[in-house]
Design a protein around this motif. Structure first.
Motif, mmCIF file in Angstrom:
data_model
loop_
_atom_site.group_PDB
_atom_site.id
_atom_site.type_symbol
_atom_site.label_atom_id
_atom_site.label_comp_id
_atom_site.label_asym_id
_atom_site.label_seq_id
_atom_site.Cartn_x
_atom_site.Cartn_y
_atom_site.Cartn_z
ATOM 1 N N THR A 184 6.742 11.540 8.701
ATOM 2 C CA THR A 184 6.796 12.296 7.453
ATOM 3 C C THR A 184 8.071 11.949 6.697
ATOM 4 O OG1 THR A 184 5.561 14.127 8.439
ATOM 5 C CG2 THR A 184 6.787 14.609 6.431
ATOM 6 N N GLY A 185 7.940 11.766 5.399
ATOM 7 C CA GLY A 185 9.119 11.459 4.598
ATOM 8 C C GLY A 185 8.726 10.933 3.235
ATOM 9 N N ARG A 186 9.684 10.332 2.569
ATOM 10 C CA ARG A 186 9.460 9.780 1.231
ATOM 11 C C ARG A 186 8.763 8.423 1.336
ATOM 12 N NH1 ARG A 186 12.393 6.331 -2.001
ATOM 13 N NH2 ARG A 186 14.022 6.178 -0.415
ATOM 14 N N ILE A 187 7.994 8.068 0.307
ATOM 15 C CA ILE A 187 7.369 6.749 0.247
ATOM 16 C C ILE A 187 8.111 5.910 -0.782
ATOM 17 C CG2 ILE A 187 5.266 5.456 -0.276
ATOM 18 C CD1 ILE A 187 3.678 7.873 0.665
ATOM 19 N N ALA A 188 8.654 4.800 -0.343
ATOM 20 C CA ALA A 188 9.368 3.886 -1.244
ATOM 21 C C ALA A 188 8.370 2.936 -1.893
ATOM 22 C CB ALA A 188 10.426 3.096 -0.474
ATOM 23 N N VAL A 189 8.661 2.524 -3.119
ATOM 24 C CA VAL A 189 7.791 1.615 -3.854
ATOM 25 C C VAL A 189 8.526 0.303 -4.092
ATOM 26 C CG1 VAL A 189 6.476 1.212 -5.968
ATOM 27 C CG2 VAL A 189 6.609 3.525 -4.998
ATOM 28 N N ILE A 190 7.916 -0.805 -3.676
ATOM 29 C CA ILE A 190 8.457 -2.144 -3.922
ATOM 30 C C ILE A 190 7.425 -2.911 -4.729
ATOM 31 C CG2 ILE A 190 9.408 -4.240 -2.919
ATOM 32 C CD1 ILE A 190 11.062 -1.780 -2.284
ATOM 33 N N GLY A 219 14.968 8.738 5.770
ATOM 34 C CA GLY A 219 14.041 9.635 5.097
ATOM 35 C C GLY A 219 12.798 8.967 4.579
ATOM 36 N N VAL A 220 12.684 7.646 4.714
ATOM 37 C CA VAL A 220 11.507 6.930 4.243
ATOM 38 C C VAL A 220 10.477 6.840 5.367
ATOM 39 C CG1 VAL A 220 10.622 4.682 3.501
ATOM 40 C CG2 VAL A 220 12.691 5.610 2.467
ATOM 41 N N ALA A 221 9.265 7.326 5.077
ATOM 42 C CA ALA A 221 8.193 7.299 6.076
ATOM 43 C C ALA A 221 7.318 6.067 5.944
ATOM 44 C CB ALA A 221 7.332 8.548 5.950
ATOM 45 N N GLY A 222 7.349 5.416 4.788
ATOM 46 C CA GLY A 222 6.513 4.244 4.574
ATOM 47 C C GLY A 222 6.826 3.601 3.248
ATOM 48 N N VAL A 223 6.242 2.430 3.033
ATOM 49 C CA VAL A 223 6.497 1.648 1.825
ATOM 50 C C VAL A 223 5.176 1.297 1.155
ATOM 51 C CG1 VAL A 223 7.325 -0.581 0.952
ATOM 52 C CG2 VAL A 223 8.675 0.679 2.636
ATOM 53 N N LEU A 224 5.085 1.542 -0.142
ATOM 54 C CA LEU A 224 3.986 1.031 -0.965
ATOM 55 C C LEU A 224 4.463 -0.289 -1.547
ATOM 56 C CD1 LEU A 224 1.349 1.110 -2.629
ATOM 57 C CD2 LEU A 224 2.574 2.513 -4.315
ATOM 58 N N SER A 225 3.850 -1.393 -1.139
ATOM 59 C CA SER A 225 4.256 -2.712 -1.626
ATOM 60 C C SER A 225 3.161 -3.268 -2.526
ATOM 61 C CB SER A 225 4.528 -3.665 -0.465
ATOM 62 O OG SER A 225 3.390 -3.834 0.348
ATOM 63 N N ILE A 226 3.572 -3.812 -3.662
ATOM 64 C CA ILE A 226 2.635 -4.318 -4.657
ATOM 65 C C ILE A 226 2.817 -5.824 -4.797
ATOM 66 C CG2 ILE A 226 1.849 -4.128 -7.050
ATOM 67 C CD1 ILE A 226 3.175 -1.332 -7.101
ATOM 68 N N ASP A 276 -3.422 -6.764 -8.675
ATOM 69 C CA ASP A 276 -2.644 -5.883 -7.809
ATOM 70 C C ASP A 276 -1.580 -5.120 -8.593
ATOM 71 O OD1 ASP A 276 -0.786 -7.970 -8.215
ATOM 72 O OD2 ASP A 276 -1.060 -8.784 -6.207
ATOM 73 N N ASP A 277 -1.056 -5.742 -9.657
ATOM 74 C CA ASP A 277 -0.061 -5.066 -10.495
ATOM 75 C C ASP A 277 -0.598 -3.738 -11.015
ATOM 76 O OD1 ASP A 277 -0.134 -8.035 -10.753
ATOM 77 O OD2 ASP A 277 1.816 -7.742 -11.694
ATOM 78 N N ASP A 278 -1.792 -3.797 -11.599
ATOM 79 C CA ASP A 278 -2.352 -2.621 -12.262
ATOM 80 C C ASP A 278 -2.698 -1.528 -11.261
ATOM 81 O OD1 ASP A 278 -2.141 -4.067 -14.645
ATOM 82 O OD2 ASP A 278 -4.157 -4.903 -14.414
ATOM 83 N N LEU A 279 -3.382 -1.904 -10.189
ATOM 84 C CA LEU A 279 -3.784 -0.903 -9.217
ATOM 85 C C LEU A 279 -2.563 -0.348 -8.478
ATOM 86 C CD1 LEU A 279 -6.103 0.606 -7.945
ATOM 87 C CD2 LEU A 279 -6.314 -1.229 -6.258
ATOM 88 N N GLY A 280 -1.625 -1.221 -8.146
ATOM 89 C CA GLY A 280 -0.425 -0.760 -7.454
ATOM 90 C C GLY A 280 0.383 0.224 -8.286
ATOM 91 N N CYS A 281 0.516 -0.068 -9.578
ATOM 92 C CA CYS A 281 1.263 0.838 -10.461
ATOM 93 C C CYS A 281 0.530 2.167 -10.623
ATOM 94 C CB CYS A 281 1.479 0.184 -11.814
ATOM 95 S SG CYS A 281 2.679 -1.169 -11.778
#
Length: 358
Positions: free
Chosen positions: A235-241, A255-262, A311-316
Motif C-alpha cells: 500500500t502506498g503512492r503510485i509514481a508515474v513515469i 512510500g511508493v507501492a508501485g509505478v505506472l510506466s508509460i 500508449d501516450d494517450d491511454l497512459g495519460c
C-alpha cells in the motif's frame, strides 16, 4: 578480464568516477576499487546506479553527467568506463574531456582495452600511480567534444541499435556515425540514422533540446539481467513515469507501492530497476520497443499493450485518475484492468508472484 596483482601503492586520496553499468557488471569497478582504495566512488548515470546497487559496493550516486562531476572535484579524480567496444570507449573519454573546463585534463581508465588515457595533459602523476597498480599502459591523447553549433555527431554507433537523446530513443543507427541537427523547431536526421517520429515527438515535449549539451548515446542501456528483491510494500503512492525512465530514481522514494510506466522502453527500464527494489510496475505499451534492456518485473507487475491506441494517450488517461493518497496496489491494478476492458491485452502478468507472459 585477466586481473593481476600489483606492487604499487594505493591512490587513496582520489575519487573514482564510474560511468555506466558495464564497469560494475563486469567486475572491473570492484577490482579497481580494491586496488586503488579511493576516498570515494561516485557513480554517474541511472543504470550505473542500478548496477552499483546490485554489486553491494558503497558508492555515492548522481544523475549528473560525468564531466560535471569531474569538474566539481577539487582533488584528484579519474574516470572509469567500459565501452561496448574499445573505439566507443575512447570516443566517450574524448567527449568527457572536451566538456571539462579549459585547462582541466582527464585521466580515464578504459576497461574494454585495459588502457589509461591521459586526455589534454591530465594528471600524469595520477595516471602513473594507476598504471603501477593495474599494469595498464598509459596513452597520451588530445581532443575535444566537437559539439559546436546546432548539430551533433554521435560516434561509435553500431548499425541497428537505438540512438538516445536525453534518455529518449529517437531512432535507429544505420552507420557508425550519426549526425543530427536542430532547426525549424524539430530534430533533423543529417546522416546515419532512421528517425523514429514518435520518439522525436516525445523528446520535443520539453522543447527543442540544445544538441551540443544534450546527453546522447547509442546501444543498450544495460546488458546484465536484473536482480530481484522481495516485495517492498503493498500500500502506498503510485509514481508515474511517462517516457522518461532516466528520472525513475527521483520518484521511487519511501512510500511508493508501485509505478505506472508509460511507453515500451520506459516500461522495460522501470521494470528492470524496480525489480531490484521489489516495486511492481503497471506498464502501458503499444509495441514499438527498441530492445534497450533485459526486462524484469517485481511480483505484482502487469504490462498491458494497447489495442489501436497510442500508449501516450491511454497512459495519460490512467495517470489523470491518480491522486496522492495511498492505495492498495492489487486493488488499483484490478480496478484499472476492469476499467480498460478490451482496450488492452495483458502481455506480462506477475500478480500472485507468477511470471506469466501472455
Amino acid at each position: 578480464m585477466n586481473r593481476q596483482k600489483h606492487t604499487g601503492t594505493p591512490a587513496s586520496d582520489t575519487v573514482m568516477v564510474v560511468h555506466g553499468p558495464e564497469a560494475f557488471d563486469s567486475g572491473d569497478a570492484g577490482w579497481l576499487a580494491d586496488l586503488v582504495r579511493p576516498r570515494g566512488i561516485l557513480v554517474a548515470g541511472v543504470m550505473g546506479r542500478c548496477a552499483a546497487e546490485a554489486s553491494g559496493r558503497p558508492v555515492r550516486c548522481t544523475d549528473t553527467r560525468p564531466s560535471i562531476v569531474l569538474a566539481a572535484e577539487q582533488g584528484r579524480a579519474f574516470l572509469v568506463n567500459r565501452g561496448k567496444t574499445p573505439a566507443s570507449g575512447r570516443i566517450f573519454g574524448e567527449l568527457v574531456a572536451g566538456r571539462l573546463p579549459e585547462g582541466r585534463g582527464l585521466v580515464h581508465v578504459e576497461c574494454s582495452n585495459r588502457t589509461i588515457f591521459v586526455w589534454n595533459e591530465g594528471d600524469r602523476r595520477l595516471a602513473g600511480d594507476l598504471a603501477d597498480l593495474t599494469g595498464f599502459p598509459i596513452v597520451e591523447a588530445a581532443g575535444s567534444a566537437g559539439t559546436k553549433g546546432e548539430g551533433r555527431t554521435i560516434r561509435g554507433c553500431i548499425p541497428g541499435e537505438a540512438v538516445f537523446v536525453n534518455g529518449v530513443v529517437i531512432g535507429t543507427a544505420t552507420a557508425e556515425t550519426v549526425v543530427l541537427a536542430s532547426g525549424s523547431g524539430t530534430i533533423e536526421a543529417i546522416a546515419g540514422i532512421d528517425l523514429k517520429q514518435h520518439g522525436v515527438e516525445k523528446l520535443l515535449r520539453g522543447g527543442v533540446p540544445d544538441l551540443a549539451a544534450a546527453w546522447c548515446k547509442s546501444g543498450r542501456v544495460r546488458s546484465a539481467v536484473p536482480r530481484h528483491a522481495g516485495r517492498a510494500r503493498e500500500t502506498g503512492r503510485i509514481a508515474v513515469i511517462d517516457h522518461a525512465g532516466h528520472t525513475l530514481y527521483r520518484e521511487i522514494a519511501e512510500g511508493v507501492a508501485g509505478v505506472l510506466s508509460i511507453g515500451d522502453d520506459t516500461t522495460a527500464v522501470c521494470g528492470h530497476i524496480c525489480a531490484h527494489h521489489g516495486i511492481p510496475v503497471f506498464g502501458v505499451i503499444d509495441g514499438d520497443g527498441d530492445d534497450i534492456i533485459q526486462a524484469g518485473y517485481a511480483p505484482g507487475s502487469v504490462v498491458v499493450e494497447t489495442a489501436g491506441e497510442r500508449d501516450d494517450d491511454l497512459g495519460c488517461e490512467i495517470a489523470a485518475s491518480l491522486g496522492e493518497e495511498p492505495v492498495s496496489w492489487e486493488e488499483w491494478v484490478a480496478g484499472t484492468l476492469e476499467h480498460l476492458g478490451g482496450r488492452v491485452r495483458i502481455t506480462v502478468d506477475r500478480r500472485g508472484g507468477n511470471g506469466a507472459v501472455r
